[in-house]
Design an enzyme around this catalytic site. Structure first.
Site, mmCIF file in Angstrom:
data_model
loop_
_atom_site.group_PDB
_atom_site.id
_atom_site.type_symbol
_atom_site.label_atom_id
_atom_site.label_comp_id
_atom_site.label_asym_id
_atom_site.label_seq_id
_atom_site.Cartn_x
_atom_site.Cartn_y
_atom_site.Cartn_z
ATOM 1 C CG ASP A 208 27.032 -92.716 -40.269
ATOM 2 O OD1 ASP A 208 26.846 -91.889 -41.170
ATOM 3 O OD2 ASP A 208 26.992 -93.950 -40.466
ATOM 4 C CB ALA B 117 24.051 -90.630 -41.992
ATOM 5 C CG ASP B 118 28.535 -88.620 -39.247
ATOM 6 O OD1 ASP B 118 27.566 -88.036 -38.761
ATOM 7 O OD2 ASP B 118 29.308 -89.334 -38.581
ATOM 8 C CB VAL B 119 30.024 -88.210 -45.753
ATOM 9 C CG1 VAL B 119 30.492 -87.567 -47.048
ATOM 10 C CG2 VAL B 119 31.211 -88.846 -45.030
ATOM 11 N N GLY C 135 27.471 -83.256 -43.808
ATOM 12 C CA GLY C 135 28.544 -82.284 -44.007
ATOM 13 C C GLY C 135 28.441 -81.577 -45.352
#
Length: 398
Positions: free
Chosen positions: A152, A180-182, A185
């Site tokens: 991230d 960035a990860d969320v 997703g």
């Protein structure tokens, strides 16, 4: 886990989850919240998903050996946990048997990392043409950086958001959570649902190739488009807004507030509420473009005005004047607020394998009128469903 009387929107959907950390698990948790059956494959050699050990804090368990870190629990409810070592023929056979029944496979290995196990998208999509297979990686399946690891923080750095975040004089700053990860997703979930609609219409599955960095560049939103339109590199402004003034965090005599003046009428209402006709009558401040051009002087005047009153008084005055403003909550304030209570911001989910008998988790913001989100199961202990996988799959025979 079991179904309750009310069906979820994605009831009957089987998801094989080969992802770990945050981006993939965020997507599969969301699919699980919406009613899908999610089977999370975890590696017995590593003790499962890396984030199980990303603590403290952990949920307390009677055996004192908790693998339920708060981080893991943030993205892994409504899932079954099955232990399988993909490097063994048995592990591969087990995962292939689930894939044969699955509607969706999601993975976040390095591009090409699953080829040696025969679990890559080309192999599984050829064997099961109706399969929706979503791959998440740092930089995508193609391009010069495809082999670089994706974390991230690196995605926030590469994708430009850190250059916009933080105080103007300070260093580049990441967002306080793995956004960035969320967001990756979130894009994964949307992509999977779109591909499922296409599959339901045509019978064809497909491969979705999603990169943390691509997703992060896509949500540069107005700042990205500001640059493309003007050629001017956006400046780091702390809490200020590039296109609206005054729109920022301001100090009162005993704390900070947010002031969000979105148009000229609201600016005049602000001046009237705080008895500052001088600001309202200054030609330099009469329109938003002029306020942007004279940002420094105006911000100083607004700061001086608000510093003379308390936080609560300022918020009361602004609300009465119809000027958008609000408090800056701590996490405790936010999750303990009457708003969070009214809207299900925090949920308590039974968990028989914890000392407390339940765990507290963040709620799902989606409110459906017909197919409400359900917290059917707390985040699982590692491998807790391995022995009953056959029973789970039988319930999903097509």
């Amino acid at each position: 886990m079991g179904h309750s009387e009310m069906a979820g929107a994605l009831d009957g959907l089987l998801v094989l989850d080969l992802s770990r950390i945050l981006a993939g698990p965020t997507a599969t948790q969301l699919l699980g919240d919406l009613g899908a059956t999610v089977i999370k494959i975890e590696n017995p050699k590593t003790g499962g998903d890396d984030t199980r050990s990303w603590g403290p804090p952990y949920a307390e368990t009677p055996d004192g050996q908790s693998d339920l870190s708060a981080y893991f629990m943030a993205a892994n409810r409504n899932k079954y946990s099955v232990g399988a070592d993909l490097s063994t023929p048995e592990g591969q056979a087990l995962v292939r048997s689930i894939a044969a029944q699955a509607d969706v496979v999601i993975e976040n290995y390095k591009p090409g990392g699953l080829v040696k196990y025969g679990l890559d998208h080309a192999t599984l999509c050829a064997a099961h043409p109706a399969l929706v297979y979503c791959s998440i990686s740092g930089f995508g399946q193609t391009g010069p950086n495809r082999d670089r690891a994706g974390y991230d923080l690196m995605a926030q750095g590469y994708g430009g958001i850190m250059s916009l975040t933080g105080a103007p004089e300070g260093p580049p700053m990441k967002v306080g959570v793995g956004i960035a990860d969320v967001m990756c997703g979130m894009y994964a979930t949307i992509g999977i649902l779109a591909a499922l609609r296409h599959r339901d219409a045509t019978g064809e599955g497909q491969h979705i190739d999603l990169a943390l960095v691509d997703a992060q560049m896509a949500w540069l939103i107005n700042e990205g488009t500001n640059f493309l339109t003007s050629g001017q590199e956006p400046a780091r402004r702390g809490n200020a807004h590039p296109n609206i003034v005054p729109y920022d965090v301001f100090a009162t005599s005993d704390g900070h507030i947010i002031l969000a003046v979105g148009n000229d009428r609201q600016f005049r209402a602000f001046c009237k509420a705080f008895d500052r006709p001088d600001l309202a009558e200054t030609p330099d401040y009469e329109t938003n473009p002029k306020r942007i051009a004279n940002r420094g002087a105006l911000s100083k005047a607004v700061s001086e005005t608000l510093s003379r009153v308390t936080r609560d008084a300022a918020l009361e005055i602004l609300q009465a004047a119809g000027v958008p403003a609000g408090p800056i909550h701590s996490v405790a304030d936010a999750l303990g607020s009457d708003q969070a209570a009214a809207r299900g911001g925090v949920v308590e989910v039974p968990h028989p394998q914890t000392s407390a008998g339940s765990v507290q988790l963040l709620g799902n913001p989606l409110k459906f009128s017909k197919t409400p989100v359900q917290m059917r199961a707390a985040p699982p202990r590692f491998g807790q469903d391995t022995e009953r996988l056959d029973t789970i799959l039988k319930a999903h025979k097509k």
